[in-house]
Scaffold this motif. Structure first.
Motif, short mmCIF file in Angstrom:
data_model
loop_
_atom_site.label_atom_id
_atom_site.label_comp_id
_atom_site.label_asym_id
_atom_site.label_seq_id
_atom_site.Cartn_x
_atom_site.Cartn_y
_atom_site.Cartn_z
N SER A 23 0.87 -1.37 0.03
CA SER A 23 -0.13 -0.01 0.19
C SER A 23 0.88 1.47 0.02
N GLN A 24 1.92 1.28 0.79
CA GLN A 24 2.76 2.40 0.70
C GLN A 24 3.38 2.59 -0.40
N LEU A 25 3.90 1.38 -0.94
CA LEU A 25 4.60 1.68 -2.40
C LEU A 25 3.65 2.26 -3.55
N GLY A 26 2.43 1.59 -3.47
CA GLY A 26 1.61 2.02 -4.48
C GLY A 26 1.36 3.55 -4.30
N ARG A 27 1.19 4.03 -2.91
CA ARG A 27 1.10 5.71 -2.81
C ARG A 27 2.28 6.35 -3.50
N ARG A 28 3.57 5.88 -3.15
CA ARG A 28 4.85 6.44 -3.57
C ARG A 28 4.96 6.34 -5.03
N VAL A 29 4.66 5.40 -5.59
CA VAL A 29 4.91 5.41 -7.08
C VAL A 29 3.48 5.75 -8.09
N ARG A 30 2.51 6.34 -7.35
CA ARG A 30 1.29 6.69 -7.90
C ARG A 30 1.36 7.75 -9.08
N GLY A 31 2.58 8.76 -8.84
CA GLY A 31 2.76 9.80 -9.85
C GLY A 31 3.52 9.62 -11.09
N TRP A 32 4.24 8.38 -11.04
CA TRP A 32 5.10 7.86 -12.32
C TRP A 32 4.24 7.70 -13.56
N LYS A 33 5.15 8.25 -14.35
CA LYS A 33 4.41 8.23 -15.97
C LYS A 33 4.45 6.67 -16.39
N GLN A 34 5.48 6.04 -15.82
CA GLN A 34 5.37 4.42 -16.37
C GLN A 34 4.60 3.74 -15.90
N ALA A 35 4.03 2.28 -16.86
CA ALA A 35 3.22 1.48 -16.49
C ALA A 35 4.31 0.63 -15.45
N LYS A 36 3.39 0.00 -14.31
CA LYS A 36 4.34 -0.35 -13.30
C LYS A 36 3.58 -1.50 -12.79
N ASP A 37 4.31 -2.72 -12.41
CA ASP A 37 3.56 -3.77 -11.42
C ASP A 37 4.39 -3.91 -10.31
N SER A 38 3.76 -4.31 -9.07
CA SER A 38 4.76 -4.27 -8.15
C SER A 38 4.33 -5.75 -7.18
N VAL A 39 5.17 -6.49 -6.63
CA VAL A 39 4.99 -7.53 -5.62
C VAL A 39 5.63 -7.38 -4.51
N VAL A 40 4.94 -7.46 -3.24
CA VAL A 40 5.85 -7.67 -2.22
C VAL A 40 5.90 -9.09 -1.42
N VAL A 41 6.85 -9.48 -1.21
CA VAL A 41 6.83 -11.00 -0.66
C VAL A 41 7.86 -11.12 0.55
#
Length: 69
Positions: A23-41
């Motif tokens: 959730s924190q990561l999603g908030r921090r990269v929200r403004g990035w112009k690139q398409a992005k996928d993330s996984v936390v494990v």
């Protein structure tokens, strides 16, 4: 110029709250112009499942770049 795509895998200690980190990561990269996928494990889950070809872990470990340890 071709748009870039960013894949991010974050490996956390077993005590971490992966949903909160994601959730924190999603908030921090929200403004990035690139398409992005993330996984936390969690590290233990990665250790147990890293050879599973149906999960992204194997490809991420083989093709990815470690940015911070």
């Amino acid at each position: 110029m071709r748009d870039r795509h960013v894949d991010i895998m974050i490996v956390m200690p077993d005590t971490a709250d992966c949903r909160e980190v994601a959730s924190q990561l999603g908030r921090r990269v929200r403004g990035w112009k690139q398409a992005k996928d993330s996984v936390v494990v969690r590290q233990s889950d990665l250790d147990q499942q890293s050879a599973n070809p149906t999960l992204v872990y194997q490809a991420a470990l083989a093709e990815g770049k470690e940015l911070y340890h």
